[in-house]
Design an enzyme around this catalytic site. Structure first.
Site, short mmCIF file in Angstrom:
data_model
loop_
_atom_site.label_atom_id
_atom_site.label_comp_id
_atom_site.label_asym_id
_atom_site.label_seq_id
_atom_site.Cartn_x
_atom_site.Cartn_y
_atom_site.Cartn_z
N GLU A 122 14.59 -3.98 22.75
CA GLU A 122 13.79 -3.47 23.87
C GLU A 122 14.49 -3.60 25.23
O GLU A 122 13.92 -4.12 26.19
CB GLU A 122 12.42 -4.14 23.89
CG GLU A 122 11.65 -3.91 22.59
CD GLU A 122 10.26 -4.55 22.56
OE1 GLU A 122 9.92 -5.30 23.48
OE2 GLU A 122 9.52 -4.26 21.60
N ASN A 164 17.49 -2.28 18.81
CA ASN A 164 16.14 -1.96 18.32
C ASN A 164 15.20 -1.70 19.51
O ASN A 164 15.21 -2.46 20.48
CB ASN A 164 15.65 -3.20 17.54
CG ASN A 164 14.42 -2.98 16.70
OD1 ASN A 164 14.37 -2.04 15.89
ND2 ASN A 164 13.42 -3.83 16.87
N HIS A 186 6.04 2.03 16.52
CA HIS A 186 4.64 1.60 16.67
C HIS A 186 3.89 2.83 17.20
O HIS A 186 3.82 3.07 18.41
CB HIS A 186 4.54 0.41 17.64
CG HIS A 186 5.18 -0.82 17.09
ND1 HIS A 186 4.70 -1.47 15.98
CD2 HIS A 186 6.26 -1.52 17.49
CE1 HIS A 186 5.47 -2.52 15.72
NE2 HIS A 186 6.42 -2.57 16.62
N GLU A 192 9.74 -1.14 12.44
CA GLU A 192 8.47 -1.84 12.68
C GLU A 192 7.29 -0.87 12.56
O GLU A 192 6.32 -0.95 13.31
CB GLU A 192 8.47 -2.49 14.07
CG GLU A 192 9.63 -3.44 14.30
CD GLU A 192 9.58 -4.16 15.65
OE1 GLU A 192 8.53 -4.14 16.32
OE2 GLU A 192 10.61 -4.75 16.02
N ASP A 197 4.10 1.09 12.24
CA ASP A 197 2.64 1.06 12.03
C ASP A 197 2.06 2.21 12.85
O ASP A 197 2.67 2.66 13.81
CB ASP A 197 1.98 -0.30 12.34
CG ASP A 197 2.31 -0.89 13.70
OD1 ASP A 197 2.65 -0.14 14.63
OD2 ASP A 197 2.18 -2.13 13.84
#
Ligand code: XIL
Length: 318
Positions: free
Chosen positions: A131, A172, A208, A238, A240
């Site tokens: 990030e 990432n 996400h 990651e 979702d």
């Protein structure tokens, strides 16, 4: 279980999930996360972060992380290791310390070296920097950026390459699932590292995502290809897909299923997309309701471990 086996049959290196030690006391949960035909790979959700691994300067703790890496070894699962340099979940001695460029660089390099040496040989991937950008593509303000400047990223990757040459080194981030300023900034970073001769092997696309707002298959595929064209692999790290209000209707669950299918199809469409990791598999342990109050039902399995329409959609894709 079947998703892991199906993913491999389709040519992916793995399909996996995040997990964390607190959840492993739930025996029904533990049985499912331990099934390597369902999850061929795991990622520790928190246990390798700086606040856990180096809570005070120079004093390292691997107790929690070792539980997860031992689980992966016992169950013959691949391991994505997460994460070395991030603005969040930093102990206050780092985030609130008084540093010069030289002292913080030494602290960062020592952290990377010690953590990677401990896990050497066990991590297929390391998320070296997490990030680093804002949504508008500018560098995110953090103790690392304000003290060291843009150079903190190449310095981190160089230290990582030296500490465990066999691990694939990833940058990432989130909101890089389709083209845009942040995705472009990430591509600029990859080009810059490669131009400097600094090893970077992959870009982790967190994903996400939000039900109904997930980029199209074409948009996701083009975005992954923009990365892989630069000579790096990509992975969804990651995944979702949350509902903005819960409980979700039958219609919203169908939209979620379609959204999950798009992301899996995008990875399958791109040769250098090596795998997908969901940010835990059951709503029972999802981070979403805590971080996005009122939102949720983001995972492939319900809280009671029954499977959602999205799970069956993924089976169909795979
Ligand atoms: C989340 C964990 O799942 C939570 O348990 C923790 O409280 C906060 O962090 N991006 C990342 C992950 O890279 O490390 C974050 O994990 C989710 C967002």
């Amino acid at each position: 279980g079947q998703l892991g086996t199906l993913a491999k049959a389709k040519g992916l290196a793995y399909f996996g999930s995040a997990t964390e030690i607190g959840e492993l006391t739930d025996t029904a949960y533990k049985a499912i996360i331990s099934d390597n035909t369902e999850f061929g790979q795991i990622t520790p959700g928190n246990s390798q972060k700086w606040d856990t691994t180096e809570p005070t300067q120079g004093s390292f703790s691997f107790t929690n992380g070792d539980v997860i890496t031992a689980l992966a070894a016992k169950n013959s699962q691949l391991l994505r290791c997460h994460t070395l340099v991030w603005h969040s979940q930093l102990p206050s001695w780092v985030s609130g310390g008084t540093w010069t460029n030289a002292t913080l660089t030494a602290v960062m390099e020592n952290h990377i070296t010690k953590v990677m040496e401990h896990y050497k040989g066990q991590c297929m991937h390391w998320d070296v920097v997490n990030e680093g950008f804002n949504d508008d593509g500018t560098y995110r303000t953090s103790i690392f950026y304000t003290t060291i400047g843009e150079a903190y990223i190449p310095l981190a990757f160089k230290a990582a390459a030296a500490a465990d040459p066999a691990a694939k080194l990833y940058y990432n981030d989130y909101n890089i699932e389709s083209s845009g300023a942040k995705s472009t900034a990430t591509q600029r970073l990859v080009k810059s590292l490669k131009a400097q001769g600094v090893k970077i092997d992959g870009v982790g696309v967190q994903a996400h995502l939000i039900v109904g707002l997930t980029p199209s298959l074409a948009a996701q595929t083009a975005n992954l290809e923009a990365f892989t064209a630069l000579g790096v692999e990509v992975a969804y790290t990651e995944l979702d897909i949350r509902h903005r209000s819960v409980p979700a209707s039958t219609k919203q669950l169908a939209t979620q299923a379609n959204d999950y299918a798009n992301t899996f199809n995008a990875c399958l469409a791109v040769d250098a997309c090596v795998g997908l990791t969901i940010w835990d598999w059951t709503d029972k342990y999802s981070w979403i309701p805590t971080f996005f109050p009122g939102q949720g039902q983001a995972c492939l399995y319900n809280e009671d471990f029954t499977k959602k329409p999205a799970y069956h959609a993924v089976v169909n894709v795979l």
